[in-house]
Design an enzyme around this catalytic site. Structure first.
Site, PDB file in Angstrom:
ATOM      1  N   SER A 203       0.854  -1.196   0.000  1.00  0.00           N
ATOM      2  CA  SER A 203       0.000   0.000   0.000  1.00  0.00           C
ATOM      3  C   SER A 203       0.893   1.251   0.000  1.00  0.00           C
ATOM      4  O   SER A 203       1.814   1.326  -0.799  1.00  0.00           O
ATOM      5  CB  SER A 203      -0.944  -0.038   1.199  1.00  0.00           C
ATOM      6  OG  SER A 203      -1.946   0.922   1.065  1.00  0.00           O
ATOM      7  N   ASP A 455      -8.033  -6.068  -5.811  1.00  0.00           N
ATOM      8  CA  ASP A 455      -7.819  -4.973  -4.858  1.00  0.00           C
ATOM      9  C   ASP A 455      -8.887  -3.896  -5.080  1.00  0.00           C
ATOM     10  O   ASP A 455      -8.994  -3.356  -6.176  1.00  0.00           O
ATOM     11  CB  ASP A 455      -6.405  -4.410  -5.089  1.00  0.00           C
ATOM     12  CG  ASP A 455      -5.983  -3.393  -4.034  1.00  0.00           C
ATOM     13  OD1 ASP A 455      -6.843  -2.639  -3.545  1.00  0.00           O
ATOM     14  OD2 ASP A 455      -4.778  -3.342  -3.717  1.00  0.00           O
ATOM     15  N   HIS A 501      -6.874  -5.815  -0.967  1.00  0.00           N
ATOM     16  CA  HIS A 501      -5.810  -4.843  -0.775  1.00  0.00           C
ATOM     17  C   HIS A 501      -4.827  -5.323   0.291  1.00  0.00           C
ATOM     18  O   HIS A 501      -5.139  -5.332   1.470  1.00  0.00           O
ATOM     19  CB  HIS A 501      -6.387  -3.486  -0.379  1.00  0.00           C
ATOM     20  CG  HIS A 501      -5.344  -2.411  -0.298  1.00  0.00           C
ATOM     21  ND1 HIS A 501      -4.579  -2.049  -1.385  1.00  0.00           N
ATOM     22  CD2 HIS A 501      -4.911  -1.652   0.734  1.00  0.00           C
ATOM     23  CE1 HIS A 501      -3.733  -1.106  -1.025  1.00  0.00           C
ATOM     24  NE2 HIS A 501      -3.916  -0.851   0.254  1.00  0.00           N
TER      25      HIS A 501
END
Ligand SMILES: *[C@@H]1O[C@H](CO)[C@@H](O)[C@H](O)[C@H]1NC(C)=O
Ligand SMILES: *[C@@H]1O[C@H](CO)[C@@H](O)[C@H](O)[C@H]1NC(C)=O
Ligand SMILES: *[C@@H]1O[C@H](CO)[C@@H](O)[C@H](O)[C@H]1NC(C)=O
Ligand SMILES: *[C@@H]1O[C@H](CO)[C@@H](O)[C@H](O)[C@H]1NC(C)=O
Ligand SMILES: *[C@@H]1O[C@H](CO)[C@@H](O)[C@H](O)[C@H]1NC(C)=O
Ligand SMILES: *[C@@H]1O[C@H](CO)[C@@H](O)[C@H](O)[C@H]1NC(C)=O
Ligand SMILES: *[C@@H]1O[C@H](CO)[C@@H](O)[C@H](O)[C@H]1NC(C)=O
Ligand SMILES: *[C@@H]1O[C@H](CO)[C@@H](O)[C@H](O)[C@H]1NC(C)=O
Ligand SMILES: *[C@@H]1O[C@H](CO)[C@@H](O)[C@H](O)[C@H]1NC(C)=O
Ligand SMILES: *[C@@H]1O[C@H](CO)[C@@H](O)[C@H](O)[C@H]1NC(C)=O
Ligand SMILES: *[C@@H]1O[C@H](CO)[C@@H](O)[C@H](O)[C@H]1NC(C)=O
Ligand SMILES: *[C@@H]1O[C@H](CO)[C@@H](O)[C@H](O)[C@H]1NC(C)=O
Length: 588
Positions: A203, A455, A501
């Site tokens: 991320s 994601d 994610h």
């Protein structure tokens, strides 16, 4: 290389800057002497191990700031060091923490962890299980306890550029530069002894890792990077796009309707990859073959609940305030609901029909589209996610407020303008899309890059677009196949089927890689180039199944319930390929 003992005879010849403790023992010429953590973990030895002023350009260590103690984390003893430095001529103070493992467990490694959202990592101990020194920085704005979005503005219209550059890349680059110098003297490493240096993050932690190999390529030997939040301006404004679609189509779908659309899509596309396992391992085939309109009319039902699912807390302050009540929802999927999903998956275009950005893969959750229920009006309303809303308010409009309150008078063209403004304003800081990785590559660096295919926060195609940019910029003179061979030796990209994610997906019980650090260490230190990415299915009918993930651009196709081929499919590849012609400049 495993170093259990400090062999004095070897040190004697090569140490150039031994500190007093090492010098004292050197003179004893006792080849079996080993140093204990207690020997090394002293203020004086740490001060002696700091790079002296004038050796690192622009960095001045403040020896009087050193604090040390022997500490323990998950059964690993380490020397916990805190030390500050200043930028030459600036009179600022940046605090660093390092965790240096016991000499008996030190394996000549240095480890840097990424943070997430607007945070840098505030833990120095992540490397201990790899026999690595780790470090973290307060970046000069108390990043240990403050999130960057809280300090990005001094006030309306006034950007804190020091904090911006430190968060974007400089803080970690300097922490690593200083930490490597400190480490080698601390342990008495010889000049020709390699200190293997790794980055691991996902991320924004992935973006932070990309910032390091883009700008400090010669510091790092290996990086395991997931779902990087790079192409920052486009990525952050994109979080607002689903709300814009709802505003534009003037339809605010009950969350249950979107949930049904996603579940039905997963059901319809599951088998396209050759195996029915609840996972869309080929979102490309789903995109090419499945028509979302076929879901119109299907019934949905969700019980009343208190939901906490807005975004994933980019802002610490927004994170705490996202619980909302959802009444029972019972209905059938509408043409409007499907039109919302189709427009979102299509991606942002300007009013001239030119593409501005890519989108989440079909079948991904539509988290940023989640509406909120108003008990006053008894209806579902616009709910701008804090991720995108705060970015636009603070970083683009430069207003010291936490979110966008509405999309009144906002159009798709406004979103494109916001992307453009953010692109130019933060091009040399947050954007993080330098596609030339020559310094990393020439230093022998190895990059393991992966992204959950479903994601719902950072589109998987964002990573692929960067991979394609690196390939075309660094190997523009080669044929496609030659460039694949060249890249394979140092930059491998993997889509993780069904994954969300930076983790597994509760809606698609697919594989997830858990041993990336082991993989990258073996690649760097033992030259064991991965032929796939080790992953394990963590739930569902195939729980526990091992999958060696296909290396991009190859895609999986199951030939039985227990084995798949990794295939090249031109139509599939093309479906992952984008040109952002809404912008006048190439967007890498
Ligand atoms: C140190 O040990 C080495 C190898 O045993 C020996 O050759 C050398 O003479 C010793 N040096 C001193 C100063 O004792
Ligand atoms: C060498 O160092 C070890 C460990 O500190 C010690 O036990 C040993 O007695 C020393 N040998 C000599 C010859 O000084
Ligand atoms: C290096 O510079 C810093 C900041 O200017 C100063 O505080 C420190 O004392 C200097 N270090 C030495 C060893 O002189
Ligand atoms: C490590 O050192 C810092 C700074 O001195 C201190 O605040 C922290 O509590 C220490 N951590 C441990 C686990 O001892
Ligand atoms: C440096 O900063 C300190 C504390 O912020 C301040 O007391 C000092 O006057 C400053 N020195 C200079 C030369 O600006
Ligand atoms: C979609 O599937 C998930 C997981 O099975 C389930 O929790 C959810 O209720 C489903 N949504 C709808 C609208 O049926
Ligand atoms: C999807 O189905 C709808 C309704 O049947 C149809 O109008 C539309 O043309 C189809 N879209 C594609 C791309 O085939
Ligand atoms: C939601 O939370 C409220 C307040 O805590 C509680 O009264 C209500 O029962 C909860 N509703 C559901 C469906 O969990
Ligand atoms: C949902 O609505 C339909 C049609 O009104 C009804 O037949 C059904 O029983 C409802 N389901 C639930 C769980 O309330
Ligand atoms: C900053 O701008 C916002 C939005 O216009 C306003 O509400 C706020 O009062 C301003 N803050 C200051 C300190 O002027
Ligand atoms: C948006 O921010 C304001 C304060 O700036 C706050 O009052 C409001 O609750 C926030 N709205 C949402 C949806 O977070
Ligand atoms: C990956 O999996 C293969 C096959 O099971 C195994 O031999 C290898 O050791 C694994 N690598 C890592 C780094 O876990």
């Amino acid at each position: 290389m495993i170093k259990k003992l400090f062999i004095i005879a070897a040190l004697f010849a090569t140490i150039t800057r031994a500190s007093p403790i090492l010098k004292r023992d050197l003179s004893s010429n006792n080849s079996s002497t080993s140093y204990s953590l207690d020997d090394l973990c002293s203020i004086s030895h740490v001060r002696e191990s700091l790079p002296s002023n004038g050796t690192l350009l622009g960095i001045e260590m403040i020896p009087t700031s050193v604090e040390v103690n022997v500490a323990e984390s998950s059964n690993y003893c380490y020397c916990n060091i805190s030390v500050s430095y200043a930028h030459t001529g600036k009179n600022d103070t940046i605090v660093l923490n390092y965790a240096l493992p016991d000499p008996s467990t030190f394996e000549s490694r240095f480890y840097v962890a990424g943070g997430g959202g607007y945070s840098l990592s505030s833990s120095s101990t992540g490397g201990l299980s790899y026999g690595a020194v780790g470090g973290c920085t307060d970046a000069g704005y108390d990043a240990f306890s403050t999130s960057y979005d809280e300090v990005v503005l001094f006030g309306n219209g006034s950007i804190n550029w020091d904090a911006t550059y430190m968060f974007a890349y400089q803080g970690l680059g300097e922490m690593t530069t200083i930490g490597k110098a400190l480490t080698s003297v601390f342990y008495g490493m010889s000049d020709d002894e390699k200190l293997y240096t790794y980055f691991e993050g996902c991320s924004d932690g992935g973006r932070q890792g990309m910032s390091q190999i883009q700008r400090y390529g010669d510091l790092y030997d290996g990086a395991a990077i997931g779902a990087p939040a790079f192409r920052y301006a486009q990525q952050q404004v994109n979080h607002v796009y689903p709300s814009m679609v709802e505003e534009d189509l003037n339809y605010f779908p009950p969350p249950c309707e979107l949930s049904k659309i996603i579940n039905a899509t997963i059901g319809a596309c599951d088998s396209l990859d050759g195996r029915i396992d609840g996972v869309i391992s080929r979102t490309d085939l789903c995109m090419l073959r499945f028509n979302l309109s076929s879901i119109i009319g299907e019934p949905y039902y969700c019980e009343a609940q208190n939901s906490t699912s807005l975004g994933f807390g980019f802002s610490k302050r927004a994170e705490s305030s996202t619980t909302s009540y959802q009444p029972e929802q019972n209905g059938t999927v509408t043409a409007e609901g499907v039109a919302i999903a189709q427009a979102i998956y299509k991606g942002l275009h300007n009013s001239a029909g030119e593409r501005a950005y890519l989108s989440w893969q079909i079948g991904s959750e539509l988290s940023d589209a989640e509406t909120k229920y108003s008990e006053d009006s008894g209806s579902w309303e616009l709910n701008i996610p804090s991720t995108g809303g705060e970015y636009v308010a603070k970083f683009i409009q430069l207003l010291n407020i936490d979110n966008l309150s509405s999309l009144d008078d906002i159009t798709y063209d406004t979103l494109v303008d916001w992307m453009s403004t953010g692109y130019y304003r933060y091009l040399d800081s947050l954007q993080t899309i330098i596609p030339d990785l020559t310094s990393f590559y020439s230093n022998g660096g190895k990059l393991l890059h992966y992204h959950g295919e479903s994601d719902p926060s950072i589109p998987a195609a964002s990573s692929i677009h960067y991979w394609q940019s690196v390939r075309s910029i660094m190997y523009h003179e080669m044929s496609f196949n030659e460039s694949l061979t060249a890249l394979d030796n140092w930059y491998q990209f993997y889509l993780v089927p069904g994954a969300a994610h930076c983790g597994a997906n509760s809606l698609q019980p697919g594989p997830y890689p858990k041993s990336n650090m082991e993989t990258i260490i073996e690649w760097v230190e033992k030259d064991k180039k991965p032929s796939g990415l080790n992953s394990t299915v963590s739930s569902g009918d195939y729980e526990g199944e091992f999958q060696l993930l296909c290396k991009w651009p190859l895609r999986p196709f199951w030939k039985s319930n227990s084995s798949y081929d990794c295939v090249y499919d031109q139509a599939s590849y093309d479906s992952w390929t984008y040109t952002f012609d809404a912008f006048k400049v190439p967007i890498y």
